[in-house]
Design a protein around this motif. Structure first.
Motif, PDB file in Angstrom:
ATOM      1  N   ASP A 185     -10.523 -88.339  19.195  1.00 33.65           N
ATOM      2  CA  ASP A 185      -9.127 -87.894  19.089  1.00 33.65           C
ATOM      3  C   ASP A 185      -8.175 -88.931  19.689  1.00 33.65           C
ATOM      4  OD1 ASP A 185      -7.023 -86.255  18.420  1.00 33.65           O
ATOM      5  OD2 ASP A 185      -7.258 -84.910  20.136  1.00 33.65           O
ATOM      6  N   ALA A 186      -8.339 -90.176  19.245  1.00 35.49           N
ATOM      7  CA  ALA A 186      -7.458 -91.276  19.637  1.00 35.49           C
ATOM      8  C   ALA A 186      -7.427 -91.506  21.140  1.00 35.49           C
ATOM      9  CB  ALA A 186      -6.046 -91.042  19.105  1.00 35.49           C
ATOM     10  N   GLY A 187      -8.589 -91.312  21.791  1.00 31.15           N
ATOM     11  CA  GLY A 187      -8.685 -91.622  23.214  1.00 31.15           C
ATOM     12  C   GLY A 187      -8.547 -90.438  24.133  1.00 31.15           C
ATOM     13  N   ASN A 188      -8.356 -89.239  23.572  1.00 31.41           N
ATOM     14  CA  ASN A 188      -8.323 -88.056  24.442  1.00 31.41           C
ATOM     15  C   ASN A 188      -9.695 -87.797  25.056  1.00 31.41           C
ATOM     16  OD1 ASN A 188      -5.690 -87.798  23.624  1.00 31.41           O
ATOM     17  ND2 ASN A 188      -6.023 -85.968  22.376  1.00 31.41           N
ATOM     18  N   GLY A 189     -10.730 -87.926  24.236  1.00 27.71           N
ATOM     19  CA  GLY A 189     -12.095 -87.746  24.710  1.00 27.71           C
ATOM     20  C   GLY A 189     -12.577 -86.316  24.639  1.00 27.71           C
ATOM     21  N   ALA A 190     -13.910 -86.163  24.527  1.00 28.69           N
ATOM     22  CA  ALA A 190     -14.519 -84.835  24.453  1.00 28.69           C
ATOM     23  C   ALA A 190     -15.970 -84.930  24.895  1.00 28.69           C
ATOM     24  CB  ALA A 190     -14.434 -84.272  23.036  1.00 28.69           C
ATOM     25  N   VAL A 191     -16.525 -83.779  25.288  1.00 27.64           N
ATOM     26  CA  VAL A 191     -17.918 -83.683  25.712  1.00 27.64           C
ATOM     27  C   VAL A 191     -18.583 -82.546  24.966  1.00 27.64           C
ATOM     28  CG1 VAL A 191     -19.467 -83.197  27.642  1.00 27.64           C
ATOM     29  CG2 VAL A 191     -17.463 -84.631  28.003  1.00 27.64           C
ATOM     30  N   TRP A 192     -19.782 -82.823  24.452  1.00 30.61           N
ATOM     31  CA  TRP A 192     -20.578 -81.821  23.756  1.00 30.61           C
ATOM     32  C   TRP A 192     -21.749 -81.410  24.635  1.00 30.61           C
ATOM     33  CZ3 TRP A 192     -17.704 -85.426  21.594  1.00 30.61           C
ATOM     34  CH2 TRP A 192     -17.010 -85.155  20.401  1.00 30.61           C
ATOM     35  N   ASN A 216     -22.913 -96.860  13.048  1.00 31.08           N
ATOM     36  CA  ASN A 216     -22.201 -96.432  11.842  1.00 31.08           C
ATOM     37  C   ASN A 216     -20.680 -96.502  12.017  1.00 31.08           C
ATOM     38  OD1 ASN A 216     -21.914 -95.479   9.211  1.00 31.08           O
ATOM     39  ND2 ASN A 216     -22.055 -93.320   9.815  1.00 31.08           N
ATOM     40  N   GLY A 217     -20.195 -97.715  12.272  1.00 29.99           N
ATOM     41  CA  GLY A 217     -18.753 -97.883  12.412  1.00 29.99           C
ATOM     42  C   GLY A 217     -18.199 -97.234  13.662  1.00 29.99           C
ATOM     43  N   SER A 218     -19.007 -97.183  14.701  1.00 32.79           N
ATOM     44  CA  SER A 218     -18.620 -96.580  15.985  1.00 32.79           C
ATOM     45  C   SER A 218     -18.337 -95.091  15.871  1.00 32.79           C
ATOM     46  CB  SER A 218     -17.410 -97.299  16.601  1.00 32.79           C
ATOM     47  OG  SER A 218     -17.746 -98.629  16.946  1.00 32.79           O
ATOM     48  N   THR A 219     -18.949 -94.429  14.872  1.00 30.50           N
ATOM     49  CA  THR A 219     -18.954 -92.963  14.901  1.00 30.50           C
ATOM     50  C   THR A 219     -19.864 -92.496  16.028  1.00 30.50           C
ATOM     51  OG1 THR A 219     -20.747 -92.826  13.271  1.00 30.50           O
ATOM     52  CG2 THR A 219     -18.503 -92.773  12.432  1.00 30.50           C
ATOM     53  N   GLY A 220     -21.004 -93.186  16.190  1.00 31.75           N
ATOM     54  CA  GLY A 220     -21.871 -92.931  17.329  1.00 31.75           C
ATOM     55  C   GLY A 220     -22.996 -91.959  17.071  1.00 31.75           C
ATOM     56  N   VAL A 221     -24.081 -92.136  17.850  1.00 31.12           N
ATOM     57  CA  VAL A 221     -25.254 -91.264  17.739  1.00 31.12           C
ATOM     58  C   VAL A 221     -25.931 -91.214  19.103  1.00 31.12           C
ATOM     59  CG1 VAL A 221     -26.816 -93.155  17.052  1.00 31.12           C
ATOM     60  CG2 VAL A 221     -27.369 -90.799  16.402  1.00 31.12           C
ATOM     61  N   VAL A 222     -26.639 -90.111  19.357  1.00 30.42           N
ATOM     62  CA  VAL A 222     -27.494 -89.989  20.534  1.00 30.42           C
ATOM     63  C   VAL A 222     -28.911 -89.721  20.063  1.00 30.42           C
ATOM     64  CG1 VAL A 222     -28.025 -88.686  22.627  1.00 30.42           C
ATOM     65  CG2 VAL A 222     -25.639 -89.125  22.001  1.00 30.42           C
ATOM     66  N   ASP A 223     -29.851 -90.544  20.515  1.00 30.08           N
ATOM     67  CA  ASP A 223     -31.268 -90.344  20.224  1.00 30.08           C
ATOM     68  C   ASP A 223     -31.960 -89.794  21.467  1.00 30.08           C
ATOM     69  OD1 ASP A 223     -31.357 -91.436  17.534  1.00 30.08           O
ATOM     70  OD2 ASP A 223     -31.016 -93.386  18.452  1.00 30.08           O
ATOM     71  N   GLU A 229     -16.250 -89.604  12.959  1.00 26.56           N
ATOM     72  CA  GLU A 229     -15.154 -90.437  12.493  1.00 26.56           C
ATOM     73  C   GLU A 229     -15.260 -91.819  13.132  1.00 26.56           C
ATOM     74  OE1 GLU A 229     -11.574 -87.212  11.943  1.00 26.56           O
ATOM     75  OE2 GLU A 229     -12.093 -87.837  13.983  1.00 26.56           O
ATOM     76  N   PRO A 230     -14.937 -92.870  12.387  1.00 25.73           N
ATOM     77  CA  PRO A 230     -14.997 -94.214  12.961  1.00 25.73           C
ATOM     78  C   PRO A 230     -14.164 -94.310  14.234  1.00 25.73           C
ATOM     79  CG  PRO A 230     -14.682 -94.322  10.587  1.00 25.73           C
ATOM     80  CD  PRO A 230     -14.526 -92.883  10.964  1.00 25.73           C
ATOM     81  N   GLY A 231     -14.762 -94.924  15.255  1.00 25.87           N
ATOM     82  CA  GLY A 231     -14.053 -95.123  16.507  1.00 25.87           C
ATOM     83  C   GLY A 231     -14.260 -94.045  17.538  1.00 25.87           C
ATOM     84  N   ASP A 232     -14.905 -92.926  17.177  1.00 28.08           N
ATOM     85  CA  ASP A 232     -15.132 -91.851  18.156  1.00 28.08           C
ATOM     86  C   ASP A 232     -16.049 -92.309  19.295  1.00 28.08           C
ATOM     87  OD1 ASP A 232     -13.548 -90.068  16.797  1.00 28.08           O
ATOM     88  OD2 ASP A 232     -15.203 -88.901  15.950  1.00 28.08           O
TER      89      ASP A 232
END
Length: 458
Positions: free
Chosen positions: A415-422, A349-356, A385-388
């Protein structure tokens, strides 16, 4: 699954500032009941998560990098007890160096046999050394260099001591690999960095490929760790290599089997006691499972299975560019004794991303009851968001010791390349989004701008 010294303390209070890049961790309050927990650095019985931020600026050096250790507990990672380590950390040899990407490769395991898991932090720079941080009741400390930039851990000879495979590997974007040299250190390894013995690994073959990462497990059920490696094999192509453990060490398999296009892991997805070889083909939007057997990876191609977003039960649809299979992880989410598989599709989806998350069963991996998670899933913090690139990296491990592996998923471009982990909780019903949390470098008081926090999870 088997996955993974100067002795100066380098974890210091955050109030001393980021120059030291250390966060003090109190001694474990729980009794040391789980030295057997392979991901447990402080011996409190809870698995700990390591996050690589290889693009972070440290000491004014661009892309010098660091690794953040988040300690598990009865409430998961909610307390955010952490240790942050870089070349600027007291006790760690070397100095921050631009483009070293310290933290790009990570390995865990109890190398010295004291019952605490140790951490080996690697790098992309072929001339730099990895560093061992030693586990103990107060968490990680020290810093002993290892003469290689990439390592893997496992009891390859079955003697009860963890061994360390040490690689000196090049990273190239050209047609021809630079080649890899490798040595297996027989454990235990002393805190001065001395193994019980050392021997070269497959020099005639590894000199032609660039080893990038790997994992260990028991494919043939003989009680010895086998080693699966990802590598660059030339002409723009990634590949995998598999070595079976034995009394005299590791032996490379020469038979045909599927290993993915740079993503590879091991886990028992059918509960038969043999770890299965699971390869991710992000550019083909698929993963492949090759069953383990007493003879190693099954040579019966009829037993090999492919899974995509068109597999019945798997949410979504197979579309070019979704990158389903760009990241994979195994762990027992629902507590039934069979490994499940998390699959990242960061291009969805436009590089918003998903985990299955696909469930393991006695008949093997299945799409039935699979679930998909994005930043728009109710209970998951954030907004897609696109690109996340949510799902850039995934990891399954039980950080709250409830018998269910929890899902860690990153978006390194968030966040423009800052990165995050859920972190999403595992349960008898599978992964659930309620109670999820999100962490980044800023949350931890560490360098965060363009850090690509979450590029690596271990």
């Amino acid at each position: 699954m088997f996955s993974a010294r100067s002795h100066a303390r380098w974890a210091v209070p955050l109030t001393l500032g980021l120059a030291a890049l250390g966060v003090a961790v109190p001694p474990a309050s729980a009794s040391r009941t789980a030295a057997s927990v392979r991901d447990d650095f402080n011996g409190d019985g809870y698995a700990d998560l390591v996050v690589g931020a290889p693009d972070a600026t440290v000491g004014g050096r661009t892309r010098a990098g660091y690794a953040a250790v988040l300690y598990g507990g009865p409430h998961g990672l909610a307390g955010i007890r952490r240790t942050i380590v870089s070349r600027a950390t007291p006790g760690v040899p070397g100095d921050p160096t631009s483009y070293e990407t310290f933290g790009l490769q990570l390995a865990k395991g109890d190398l010295d046999g004291d019952g605490y898991t140790d951490l080996v932090v690697g790098t992309r720079a072929a001339g730099a050394d990895a560093v061992v941080l030693w586990g103990g009741p107060g968490g990680l400390s020290g810093g002993t260099p290892v003469p290689g930039n990439n390592t893997q851990t496992g009891d390859f000879d079955g003697d009860g001591h963890l061994d360390l495979a040490v690689f000196r590997a090049g990273y190239t974007g050209g047609d021809d690999p630079r080649g890899t040299t490798a040595t297996v250190w027989t454990g235990p390894v002393t805190r001065s960095g001395t193994p019980a013995a050392a021997a070269p690994l497959d020099p005639d073959h590894l000199q032609y490929i660039d080893v990038h990462d790997g994992t260990a497990g028991d494919i043939n059920g003989d009680g010895r760790a086998d080693l699966a490696l990802t590598a660059y094999c030339g002409e723009g192509g990634d590949c995998g290599r598999v070595y079976l453990g034995g009394p005299s060490g590791l032996t490379r398999l020469t038979g045909y089997y599927q290993t993915g296009d740079g993503v590879l892991t091991l886990g028992d997805v059918n509960g038969d006691g043999y770890d299965d070889l699971i390869g991710g083909y992000g550019y083909n939007d698929s993963i492949a499972v090759v069953p383990g057997s007493a003879g190693g990876p099954s040579q019966d191609q009829g037993s090999w299975k492919e899974y995509t977003q068109d597999t019945p039960g798997v949410p979504g649809a197979r579309e070019a560019g979704d990158m389903f299979g760009a990241s994979i992880a195994v762990g027992d989410v629902d507590g039934d004794g069979i490994d499940d598989v998390a699959v990242g599709a960061p291009g969805e989806n436009g590089s918003t991303g998903v985990v299955d998350v696909l469930r393991g069963s006695r008949s093997g991996l299945t799409g039935a009851h699979a679930r998909a998670f994005t930043q728009d899933t109710q209970g998951v913090p954030g907004v897609s968001e696109p690109g996340d690139g949510f799902g850039h990296t995934v990891r399954l491990l039980d950080v709250d010791r409830d018998g269910h592996a929890d899902l860690a998923a990153s978006a390194a471009d968030e966040d423009a390349g800052n990165g995050a982990v859920w972190l999403l909780r595992g349960s008898a019903a599978g992964v659930v989004a309620d109670g999820s949390l999100v962490l980044g470098g800023r949350t931890l008081g560490a360098p965060y701008a363009k850090a690509a926090f979450g590029s690596v999870l271990r």
